[in-house]
Scaffold this motif. Structure first.
Motif, PDB file in Angstrom:
ATOM      1  N   ALA A  26       0.675  -1.128  -0.197  1.00 42.19           N
ATOM      2  CA  ALA A  26      -0.164  -0.028   0.234  1.00 42.19           C
ATOM      3  C   ALA A  26       1.425   1.053  -0.333  1.00 42.19           C
ATOM      4  N   PHE A  27       1.791   1.670   0.978  1.00 45.10           N
ATOM      5  CA  PHE A  27       2.392   2.116   0.997  1.00 45.10           C
ATOM      6  C   PHE A  27       3.160   2.379  -0.375  1.00 45.10           C
ATOM      7  N   TYR A  28       3.756   1.268  -0.831  1.00 50.46           N
ATOM      8  CA  TYR A  28       4.867   0.940  -2.661  1.00 50.46           C
ATOM      9  C   TYR A  28       3.658   2.510  -3.496  1.00 50.46           C
ATOM     10  N   SER A  29       2.374   1.361  -3.308  1.00 49.59           N
ATOM     11  CA  SER A  29       1.241   2.268  -4.360  1.00 49.59           C
ATOM     12  C   SER A  29       1.226   3.386  -4.032  1.00 49.59           C
ATOM     13  N   ASP A  30       1.146   4.414  -3.258  1.00 47.03           N
ATOM     14  CA  ASP A  30       1.300   5.326  -3.225  1.00 47.03           C
ATOM     15  C   ASP A  30       2.814   6.029  -2.774  1.00 47.03           C
ATOM     16  N   GLN A  31       3.347   5.761  -2.792  1.00 41.26           N
ATOM     17  CA  GLN A  31       4.868   6.326  -3.619  1.00 41.26           C
ATOM     18  C   GLN A  31       4.699   6.372  -5.271  1.00 41.26           C
ATOM     19  N   GLU A  32       4.084   5.124  -5.528  1.00 40.18           N
ATOM     20  CA  GLU A  32       4.527   5.268  -6.813  1.00 40.18           C
ATOM     21  C   GLU A  32       3.541   6.208  -7.003  1.00 40.18           C
ATOM     22  N   THR A  33       1.930   6.470  -7.324  1.00 38.55           N
ATOM     23  CA  THR A  33       1.534   7.924  -7.395  1.00 38.55           C
ATOM     24  C   THR A  33       1.688   8.762  -7.216  1.00 38.55           C
ATOM     25  N   TYR A  34       2.511   9.392  -6.085  1.00 40.10           N
ATOM     26  CA  TYR A  34       3.751   9.996  -6.044  1.00 40.10           C
ATOM     27  C   TYR A  34       4.232  10.228  -7.266  1.00 40.10           C
ATOM     28  N   PHE A  35       4.888   9.138  -7.545  1.00 42.00           N
ATOM     29  CA  PHE A  35       5.906   9.510  -8.482  1.00 42.00           C
ATOM     30  C   PHE A  35       5.244   9.554 -10.126  1.00 42.00           C
ATOM     31  N   SER A  57      10.779   5.304 -19.546  1.00 38.40           N
ATOM     32  CA  SER A  57      11.025   4.319 -18.517  1.00 38.40           C
ATOM     33  C   SER A  57      10.605   4.119 -17.090  1.00 38.40           C
ATOM     34  N   PHE A  58      10.688   5.497 -16.685  1.00 35.01           N
ATOM     35  CA  PHE A  58      10.469   5.159 -15.062  1.00 35.01           C
ATOM     36  C   PHE A  58       8.761   4.955 -15.400  1.00 35.01           C
ATOM     37  N   ARG A  59       7.731   5.846 -16.065  1.00 34.69           N
ATOM     38  CA  ARG A  59       6.298   4.762 -16.803  1.00 34.69           C
ATOM     39  C   ARG A  59       6.396   3.362 -16.513  1.00 34.69           C
ATOM     40  N   GLN A  60       6.896   3.381 -17.627  1.00 35.78           N
ATOM     41  CA  GLN A  60       7.066   1.447 -17.970  1.00 35.78           C
ATOM     42  C   GLN A  60       7.583   0.935 -16.872  1.00 35.78           C
ATOM     43  N   TRP A  61       8.582   1.352 -15.971  1.00 38.87           N
ATOM     44  CA  TRP A  61       8.114   0.783 -14.354  1.00 38.87           C
ATOM     45  C   TRP A  61       7.137   0.802 -13.263  1.00 38.87           C
ATOM     46  N   PHE A  62       5.753   1.992 -13.890  1.00 34.98           N
ATOM     47  CA  PHE A  62       5.644   2.348 -12.444  1.00 34.98           C
ATOM     48  C   PHE A  62       4.655   1.258 -12.824  1.00 34.98           C
ATOM     49  N   VAL A  63       4.221   0.811 -14.647  1.00 40.61           N
ATOM     50  CA  VAL A  63       3.131  -0.117 -14.806  1.00 40.61           C
ATOM     51  C   VAL A  63       3.242  -1.498 -14.895  1.00 40.61           C
ATOM     52  N   GLY A  64       5.035  -2.242 -14.788  1.00 38.55           N
ATOM     53  CA  GLY A  64       5.463  -3.121 -13.827  1.00 38.55           C
ATOM     54  C   GLY A  64       4.884  -3.337 -12.506  1.00 38.55           C
ATOM     55  N   LEU A  65       5.039  -2.496 -11.307  1.00 40.80           N
ATOM     56  CA  LEU A  65       5.554  -2.429 -10.192  1.00 40.80           C
ATOM     57  C   LEU A  65       3.819  -3.116  -9.875  1.00 40.80           C
ATOM     58  N   ARG A  66       2.669  -1.241 -10.711  1.00 41.54           N
ATOM     59  CA  ARG A  66       1.194  -2.109 -10.044  1.00 41.54           C
ATOM     60  C   ARG A  66       1.369  -3.598 -10.608  1.00 41.54           C
ATOM     61  N   SER A  67       1.634  -3.927 -12.056  1.00 46.96           N
ATOM     62  CA  SER A  67       1.300  -5.547 -12.375  1.00 46.96           C
ATOM     63  C   SER A  67       1.758  -6.425 -10.926  1.00 46.96           C
ATOM     64  N   MET A  69       2.734  -6.265  -8.103  1.00 43.55           N
ATOM     65  CA  MET A  69       1.821  -5.828  -6.488  1.00 43.55           C
ATOM     66  C   MET A  69       0.826  -6.290  -6.564  1.00 43.55           C
ATOM     67  N   ALA A  70      -0.075  -5.907  -7.785  1.00 39.49           N
ATOM     68  CA  ALA A  70      -1.372  -7.208  -8.146  1.00 39.49           C
ATOM     69  C   ALA A  70      -1.234  -7.885  -7.753  1.00 39.49           C
ATOM     70  N   GLN A  71       0.044  -8.730  -8.415  1.00 38.50           N
ATOM     71  CA  GLN A  71       0.399 -10.272  -8.526  1.00 38.50           C
ATOM     72  C   GLN A  71       0.173 -10.461  -6.858  1.00 38.50           C
ATOM     73  N   LEU A  72       0.964 -10.534  -6.389  1.00 33.55           N
ATOM     74  CA  LEU A  72       1.988 -10.434  -4.845  1.00 33.55           C
ATOM     75  C   LEU A  72       0.389 -10.128  -3.662  1.00 33.55           C
ATOM     76  N   CYS A  73      -0.662  -9.458  -4.464  1.00 29.46           N
ATOM     77  CA  CYS A  73      -1.500  -9.737  -3.611  1.00 29.46           C
ATOM     78  C   CYS A  73      -2.513  -9.979  -3.283  1.00 29.46           C
ATOM     79  N   GLU A  74      -2.868 -10.827  -4.926  1.00 29.68           N
ATOM     80  CA  GLU A  74      -3.958 -11.712  -5.115  1.00 29.68           C
ATOM     81  C   GLU A  74      -3.204 -13.293  -4.330  1.00 29.68           C
ATOM     82  N   LEU A  75      -1.697 -13.153  -4.583  1.00 26.68           N
ATOM     83  CA  LEU A  75      -1.345 -14.962  -3.859  1.00 26.68           C
ATOM     84  C   LEU A  75      -1.468 -14.763  -2.265  1.00 26.68           C
TER      85      LEU A  75
END
Length: 130
Positions: A26-35, A57-67, A69-75
């Motif tokens: 959740a913190f990483y998600s907030d940080q990603e939104t801020y970034f 390249s940073f935007r691509q990283w943000f998309v990958g990070l969101r993905s 995080m979503a996978q880990l939350c699902e697991l």
């Protein structure tokens, strides 16, 4: 083999660790939104091609990070559900232990990636933000 239950201590540890991971995600998600908002602001206020180009390249990283995080939350949620259902036998307990180890490894890799890219992002964006 007689059915066994996951020891209360192990279950409590897994639940505690899962909650820590979810809080960190959740913190990483907030940080990603801020970034992302900071990056958008800088790109909107500059005509520097390099800045706009590198922001991709940073935007691509943000998309990958969101993905990730979503996978880990699902697991984690799947793990919680299967743990609540009990462990019907010793083999199932081993599966859960192994899955938890893989989740821990995945979380640690995600955490390290987040730290590394956050440092790179701040080094990149700092000269443009006053």
């Amino acid at each position: 083999m007689a059915p066994t239950q996951l020891p209360t201590e192990r279950f409590a540890l897994y639940e505690h660790e899962h909650q820590q991971w979810l809080n960190a995600l959740a913190f990483y998600s907030d940080q990603e939104t801020y970034f992302e908002s900071l990056l958008s602001r800088v790109c909107d206020t500059t005509a520097d091609y390099e800045v706009v180009s590198r922001s991709g390249s940073f935007r691509q990283w943000f998309v990958g990070l969101r993905s990730q995080m979503a996978q880990l939350c699902e697991l984690i949620e799947q793990e919680k559900v299967s743990s609540r259902q009990g462990m019907p036998n010793w083999q199932r307990r081993q599966e859960i232990d192994e899955r938890h180890r893989r989740m821990r490894s995945g979380y640690q890799m995600l955490e390290q990636q987040f730290i590394t890219v956050r440092q790179q992002f701040y080094a990149f964006i700092t000269p443009y933000v006053q």
